[in-house]
Design a protein around this motif. Structure first.
Motif, mmCIF file in Angstrom:
data_model
loop_
_atom_site.group_PDB
_atom_site.id
_atom_site.type_symbol
_atom_site.label_atom_id
_atom_site.label_comp_id
_atom_site.label_asym_id
_atom_site.label_seq_id
_atom_site.Cartn_x
_atom_site.Cartn_y
_atom_site.Cartn_z
ATOM 1 N N GLN A 18 67.871 -24.037 -18.016
ATOM 2 C CA GLN A 18 67.796 -25.462 -17.685
ATOM 3 C C GLN A 18 67.721 -25.685 -16.189
ATOM 4 N N GLN A 19 68.505 -24.931 -15.423
ATOM 5 C CA GLN A 19 68.493 -25.102 -13.970
ATOM 6 C C GLN A 19 67.139 -24.736 -13.382
ATOM 7 N N ARG A 20 66.560 -23.650 -13.848
ATOM 8 C CA ARG A 20 65.242 -23.264 -13.323
ATOM 9 C C ARG A 20 64.175 -24.273 -13.723
ATOM 10 N N HIS A 21 64.244 -24.729 -14.952
ATOM 11 C CA HIS A 21 63.318 -25.754 -15.447
ATOM 12 C C HIS A 21 63.418 -27.021 -14.583
ATOM 13 N N ASP A 22 64.638 -27.509 -14.403
ATOM 14 C CA ASP A 22 64.837 -28.734 -13.617
ATOM 15 C C ASP A 22 64.426 -28.530 -12.162
ATOM 16 N N GLY A 23 64.767 -27.362 -11.614
ATOM 17 C CA GLY A 23 64.389 -27.080 -10.240
ATOM 18 C C GLY A 23 62.877 -27.041 -10.062
ATOM 19 N N PHE A 24 62.189 -26.431 -11.011
ATOM 20 C CA PHE A 24 60.720 -26.368 -10.928
ATOM 21 C C PHE A 24 60.125 -27.766 -10.916
ATOM 22 N N LEU A 25 60.566 -28.620 -11.842
ATOM 23 C CA LEU A 25 60.034 -29.977 -11.898
ATOM 24 C C LEU A 25 60.281 -30.720 -10.586
ATOM 25 N N SER A 26 61.466 -30.512 -10.013
ATOM 26 C CA SER A 26 61.786 -31.150 -8.734
ATOM 27 C C SER A 26 60.851 -30.657 -7.634
ATOM 28 N N GLY A 27 60.671 -29.352 -7.550
ATOM 29 C CA GLY A 27 59.781 -28.797 -6.531
ATOM 30 C C GLY A 27 58.331 -29.169 -6.757
ATOM 31 N N PHE A 28 57.933 -29.259 -8.015
ATOM 32 C CA PHE A 28 56.553 -29.594 -8.382
ATOM 33 C C PHE A 28 56.268 -31.086 -8.185
ATOM 34 N N GLY A 29 57.345 -31.881 -8.247
ATOM 35 C CA GLY A 29 57.223 -33.311 -7.980
ATOM 36 C C GLY A 29 56.896 -34.165 -9.180
ATOM 37 N N ILE A 30 57.337 -33.724 -10.376
ATOM 38 C CA ILE A 30 57.118 -34.528 -11.576
ATOM 39 C C ILE A 30 58.416 -34.591 -12.386
ATOM 40 N N LYS A 31 58.416 -35.447 -13.413
ATOM 41 C CA LYS A 31 59.567 -35.550 -14.302
ATOM 42 C C LYS A 31 59.242 -34.912 -15.649
ATOM 43 N N ASP A 32 60.269 -34.750 -16.474
ATOM 44 C CA ASP A 32 60.130 -34.026 -17.729
ATOM 45 C C ASP A 32 59.173 -34.705 -18.708
ATOM 46 N N ASP A 33 58.974 -36.018 -18.549
ATOM 47 C CA ASP A 33 58.092 -36.736 -19.466
ATOM 48 C C ASP A 33 56.698 -36.950 -18.887
ATOM 49 N N SER A 34 56.358 -36.225 -17.832
ATOM 50 C CA SER A 34 55.080 -36.420 -17.162
ATOM 51 C C SER A 34 53.914 -35.975 -18.043
ATOM 52 N N PRO A 35 52.817 -36.749 -18.070
ATOM 53 C CA PRO A 35 51.624 -36.338 -18.815
ATOM 54 C C PRO A 35 50.953 -35.098 -18.216
ATOM 55 N N ALA A 36 51.369 -34.718 -16.996
ATOM 56 C CA ALA A 36 50.828 -33.496 -16.391
ATOM 57 C C ALA A 36 51.243 -32.254 -17.167
ATOM 58 N N ILE A 37 52.349 -32.342 -17.937
ATOM 59 C CA ILE A 37 52.806 -31.212 -18.745
ATOM 60 C C ILE A 37 51.990 -31.212 -20.038
ATOM 61 N N ARG A 38 51.067 -30.254 -20.145
ATOM 62 C CA ARG A 38 50.158 -30.191 -21.291
ATOM 63 C C ARG A 38 50.739 -29.411 -22.468
ATOM 64 N N GLY A 39 51.801 -28.655 -22.219
ATOM 65 C CA GLY A 39 52.424 -27.901 -23.297
ATOM 66 C C GLY A 39 53.634 -27.155 -22.795
ATOM 67 N N ARG A 40 54.535 -26.851 -23.718
ATOM 68 C CA ARG A 40 55.746 -26.131 -23.357
ATOM 69 C C ARG A 40 56.209 -25.294 -24.537
ATOM 70 N N ALA A 41 56.969 -24.227 -24.236
ATOM 71 C CA ALA A 41 57.435 -23.332 -25.301
ATOM 72 C C ALA A 41 58.700 -22.616 -24.856
#
Length: 346
Positions: free
Chosen positions: A191-214
């Motif tokens: 979770q920490q790495r996931h949240d950190g990546f989104l912060s560094g990438f500059g988007i939120k978890d519900d962003s349409p930029a995320i095309r898929g996850r697993a």
């Protein structure tokens, strides 16, 4: 379900506890501690030998292999014995609980643990501490953090931010089209790495930029299968987050099979020597190096210092992160793969 702990009569525990894997025993005099006696064995000259337990998440992940080998070397250097156990897979809380119970029965002086489940392991940790055993978390903090006496670990939020900031910088003006390959569901590190990546990438978890996850459980084969499945839905992707280097390697294999590896920027976290070589070879653009050898060295030294001098460590110690890439970007400090190969996991 809560575990109920009882103190049994003096007996030698089985070679491997159910649900846990016994990996090695270094410089350990098995059975030397008398029932109800000292946590430490003694040699013929009367010098006490400190016995340390190590419990990792798995026995095969290269990160935990390196941590285990470093702990073995540190124990030998400090004149201590080491018993190393692990869960069967990342997320195997029952296996880690069984490992803890085995180490408690062996009367170790301290236990170093990389918790798969940061709350599920709390009962076993509490019982160890009740019996006077020093418990130190490595790589992953418990929840709450003070359930263990001290933690020596990567700042995983920072590691995620470094990966995210780098991957976003490489994209430049291109609109991000991102796949996210996470670790173990419910894992604090994941979770920490996931949240950190989104912060560094500059988007939120519900962003349409995320095309898929697993979910991949940090496993190479599951990472490859996850990427193959995501690519069946869409191949319109230009960036990939990966929880660690085994997953990044699996993701690259799937991308290369579809002829997509050159159009997709893959980032990762770990910094093992093999991972640094993969960055050099262009399998992924960058990795964030961790330092498990430091974790092991600090943990072993803390247990031996506690056993011999009564000094108990406390708090969180960040063991460091370093962005590794041969394609640096403005505004992000990084080291190249030459440096990485000289320092991988050290």
């Amino acid at each position: 379900m809560a575990h109920h702990y009882t103190v049994r009569g003096c007996r030698r525990p089985p070679p491997s506890a159910q649900g846990a894997t016994l990996l090695l025993v270094g410089a350990l005099l098995l059975g030397a501690a008398a029932c109800g006696g000292s946590h430490d064995s003694t040699d013929g000259g009367g010098t006490r030998q400190v016995t340390i337990g190590l419990v990792t998440k798995t026995e095969t992940n290269p990160f935990f292999v390196a941590l285990r080998e470093a702990a073995q070397k540190a124990a030998k250097k400090n004149g201590a014995g080491l018993i190393a156990l692990s869960g069967k897979f990342d997320g195997d809380n029952e296996g880690q609980v069984n490992a803890m119970e085995s180490l408690i029965a062996r009367h170790v002086r301290g236990i170093l643990i990389t918790p798969s489940n940061t709350t599920g392991i709390l009962g076993a940790i509490a019982e160890a501490r009740r019996q006077g055993i020093l418990v130190i978390a490595l790589d992953t903090a418990t929840a709450p953090e003070n359930a263990a006496a001290a933690t020596y670990a990567t700042d995983n939020l920072k590691a995620g931010r470094l990966q995210g900031a780098y991957v976003r910088a490489v994209l430049g003006r291109r609109a991000p089209k991102l796949f996210m390959l996470d670790g173990t569901e419910g894992s604090t590190v994941s979770q920490q790495r996931h949240d950190g990546f989104l912060s560094g990438f500059g988007i939120k978890d519900d962003s349409p930029a995320i095309r898929g996850r697993a979910i991949t459980n940090g496993d190479r084969n599951r990472g490859q299968a996850a990427m193959e499945n995501l690519l069946q839905r869409t191949s319109d992707v230009n960036s990939v987050y990966t929880i660690n280097e085994p997953v990044a390697d699996g993701a690259y294999t799937a991308l290369a099979a579809r002829g997509l590896s050159r159009q997709v920027t893959v980032g990762s976290i770990d910094g093992g020597c093999e991972g640094v070589r993969d960055v050099r070879a262009g399998k992924y653009a960058a990795t964030v190096m961790q330092f498990p050898v430091r974790m092991a060295d600090l943990g072993v030294a803390a247990v031996t210092d506690f056993a011999r001098h009564g000094r108990k460590p406390s708090g969180f110690t960040d063991t460091g992160t370093q962005l590794i890439t041969d394609k640096p970007v403005p505004g992000l400090a990084s080291r190249n793969t030459d440096w990485g190969l000289q320092h991988c996991w050290g």
